[in-house]
Design an enzyme around this catalytic site. Structure first.
Site: not given
Length: 719
Positions: A117, A139
């Site tokens: 990210e 995730e």
């Protein structure tokens, strides 16, 4: 500056090197946010004089993502804390990408989760060419979603259809794959070239505005209602549900956020993502997955159960006795990991046939582009088929993988030990025979150990290591290191009838048979088993394993009971009875085309109508009782294993139950299931089942104390 260095390069670019103190990797926590605020403050103060910014890492990887300890802390504090944390991270990343000067992420290693990210907030991503480097959003495997803008940015960069598989499946891509997918922009040969190439790109004075910050921006492929997307978006929920049974909410939530993010602006989309992260953070599945599949798995991989007083062992050459289904798989797993293998069978022809199994798998890998012909040939060259025991003389470890027969295994052990050196270890691959009994044939019982592989060996990523009563700690250490060297997860148990995995899984089949005997409709039994998260139902698994083989195991254990004055076979006696009955009428399982199911030539199956004639199927039991009987039966048996010291810690039991026989992953494994439900609540429900259906559901006394000890313990090393 703490946790990072800041350098102005001669080119005028600011080089920010993230290097978090006290850890081998950079993780995102409060200290990270503090550091990054300081970095951003300085960048903003100096931006007028900067030609650009290069962000890299002082570790061997870029940024590993969120700090798991911090994530669990946020969970304890509640959803508002989780929302606030990821919003703070998003705000920082937004400041970076709107800095007004070009920003390059110089990826010297893996960037996963939050690390990726951060990289996506840069205007260019350059990676070093390294087979160990990975990029992705894992995730979903922890019951969460990317909370730092990963969904929003990847959808806007790649388009909805390209981003969704990466997000919902947690794929990890190597540099070349990531370049093709569009996650990174460039690959350089080595780390020294990273900064040089980043500076060269900045020198070209590239635009430093993200596409989504320009007027008129359109997401590649359009929004969720675009013709190219609408049909797939409508189908995705059913595809996800087919995999998760609704028990793992993260993938479905990721889909929702990704789709809805296409309908709003960037900032609003980020808010949607943060709220969804906070909601998932509070689900039981997230905590269970984090504790077992991350924390406890990492403990095992780090050697927490391994005897600590011994240096790492390097097994270079192994022997495999028996080139059948198990032996050939063990040989393949060792060879692809670079070990030299002597594959022995009763004849050279049989041994060659065992090697052909590896040849077939490697040929398929070449066809799919996963291996080169040179790599295939080099791997096959590591396997030497033989019919001569003397060829195994120089092996560091020999794995015996012959039939489950005590006399045969005794004979093989004596024969192989006669040619081995004094330091060599002999391991037996068995799923149920006591290791201490098999070690009676060994001249060096301290060098004898059990290695329980699972079928098919090339696909199952776990090995159950069983210590006999005379197995030495150094033998255990070598076995542990060998299992890790062939890229499998080792769990350690002590000697017992059925050990841990076979003992616990056998009662799943047994309880399914008991429900069938009680007159419950087999359709309900099978469907509810899958509904609770098991890969297949208890009747189907008996067909897959083959009931005639299960019957042989049952009869062997019943004979051992008579010999040892034990009653182990009684734990799955109904399964044994049913396997006997079904085998006697010519329905032993799938390979025979008939078992509890009928099998068509095309591979489809339907439940055998004869089950209704034999067992009825009209008994109405509460559905919750059926679900709990199937699930609690395994957990109670696992609790007895823990109470008896068969398994000494919760991590090996949790990870073993998930990897070995597919215990529902959303529960975190057999012991995490108890902890998540609450020990008192679990015991109360187990007592209700025991009163209604029998003492097999009765929990050991004072189990809370046992669980507390096992939650913090290391394995008791054998004497």
């Amino acid at each position: 500056m703490k946790n990072a260095s800041y350098e102005i390069r001669p080119s005028g670019a600011a080089l920010v090197t993230i290097d978090m103190e006290g850890g081998a990797v950079n993780v995102m926590n409060d200290a990270f946010l503090t550091m990054f605020d300081e970095v951003l403050d300085r960048l903003e103060a100096e931006r007028a004089t900067l030609s650009g910014v290069i962000v890299t890492s002082g570790k061997s990887t870029f940024v590993a993502g969120g700090d798991i300890a911090k994530i669990l802390q946020l969970r304890e504090q509640g959803p508002d804390a989780g929302f606030a944390f990821v919003q703070s991270l998003k705000a920082q990343l937004r400041r970076l990408e709107t800095l007004g000067v070009p920003v390059v992420a110089a990826l010297n290693g893996s960037a996963l989760g939050g690390g990726l990210e951060l990289a996506l907030a840069a205007h260019r991503r350059i990676s070093v060419e390294d087979p160990k480097t990975q990029f992705g959003f894992p995730e979903v495997g922890l019951g969460l979603l990317p909370g730092g803008g990963g969904i929003v940015r990847s959808v806007r960069m790649l388009g909805l259809m390209k981003a969704l598989p990466l997000l919902t499946e947690g794929r990890k891509l190597g540099p070349a794959q990531a370049l093709e997918a569009g996650l990174i922009d460039e690959i350089v040969t080595d780390k020294h070239a990273l900064i040089e190439r980043a500076e060269a790109w900045i020198a070209d004075k590239p635009e430093s505005v993200k596409p989504w910050d320009k007027k008129g921006f359109v997401i590649p492929g359009g929004d969720m209602f675009a013709p190219a997307n609408a049909g797939a978006v409508a189908m995705f929920p059913s595809m996800i549900f087919k995999k998760t049974k609704g028990l793992l909410p993260a993938a479905e939530r990721i889909l929702t956020v990704a789709a809805e993010s296409t309908q709003v602006g960037f900032d609003s989309a980020c808010d949607l993502e943060s709220r969804a992260f906070a909601e998932l953070l509070m689900t039981p599945a997230a905590e269970n997955l984090i504790r077992t599949m991350f924390l406890q798995m990492n403990e095992i991989n780090a050697g927490a159960s391994r005897p600590s007083d011994f240096e790492r062992c390097k097994v270079r050459t192994i022997g495999v006795l028996g080139a059948g289904m198990m032996g050939r798989g063990i040989a393949y797993s060792a060879a692809i990991s670079g070990l030299k293998v002597f594959l022995k069978d009763i004849s050279l022809e049989a041994a060659e046939k065992g090697k052909d199994y590896s040849r077939g798998l490697l040929d398929k890998a070449v066809e799919r582009g996963k291996r080169t012909t040179e790599d295939r040939d080099a791997t096959l060259a590591l396997i030497t088929p033989t019919a001569e025991m003397a060829d195994l003389a120089d092996c560091d470890l020999v794995v015996e993988a012959v039939f489950e027969d005590v006399a045969l295994k005794h004979s093989i052990t004596r024969e192989v030990e006669s040619v081995l050196g004094p330091d060599a270890v002999v391991a037996t691959n068995t799923s149920t025979l006591p290791i201490s009994m098999l070690a009676e044939a060994s001249g060096q019982p301290d060098k004898f150990i059990g290695l329980h592989f699972f079928s098919p060996v090339d696909k199952m990523h776990i090995v159950e290591i069983i210590c006999g009563n005379k197995t030495s700690p150094d033998t255990l250490a070598l076995a542990f290191d060998f299992v890790q060297s062939i890229r499998k997860t080792p769990i350690i148990v002590n000697d017992s009838r059925g050990f841990f995995t076979s003992r616990v899984f056998s009662v799943f089949a047994d309880e399914g048979d008991r429900l069938l005997r009680d007159g419950v409709n087999p359709v309900i039994i099978e469907n509810l088993a899958r509904q609770i998260g098991m890969p297949v139902g208890p009747l189907a698994i008996q067909d897959e394993v083959m009931m005639d083989m299960l019957l042989r195991s049952f009869e062997t254990n019943r004979a051992l009971d008579e010999q040892l004055g034990d009653n182990y076979a009684s734990t799955y006696e109904v399964c044994g009875e049913f396997c006997d009955m079904m085998s006697s009428i010519g329905r032993p399982g799938r390979s025979a085309g008939a078992g509890f199911y009928d099998y068509d030539e095309n591979g489809s199956k339907t439940l055998w109508p004869g089950l209704k004639e034999r067992f009825g199927g009209d008994t109405k039991l509460p559905l919750d009782d059926i679900r709990d009987r199937l699930l609690f039966r395994m957990v109670v048996e696992a609790a007895r294993c823990l109470d008896e010291g068969v398994v000494a810690n919760v991590r090996d039991g949790n990870v073993g139950s998930i990897l070995a026989f597919g215990f529902p992953v959303h529960t975190g494994g057999v012991f995490q299931f108890i902890d998540s439900r609450g020990v008192d609540a679990f015991i109360m429900r187990a007592s209700e089942l025991a009163e209604a259906y029998g003492p097999r559901f009765q929990m050991p006394k004072d189990f809370q104390s046992t669980l507390d000890r096992a939650s913090a313990s290391k394995l008791k090393e054998p004497a």
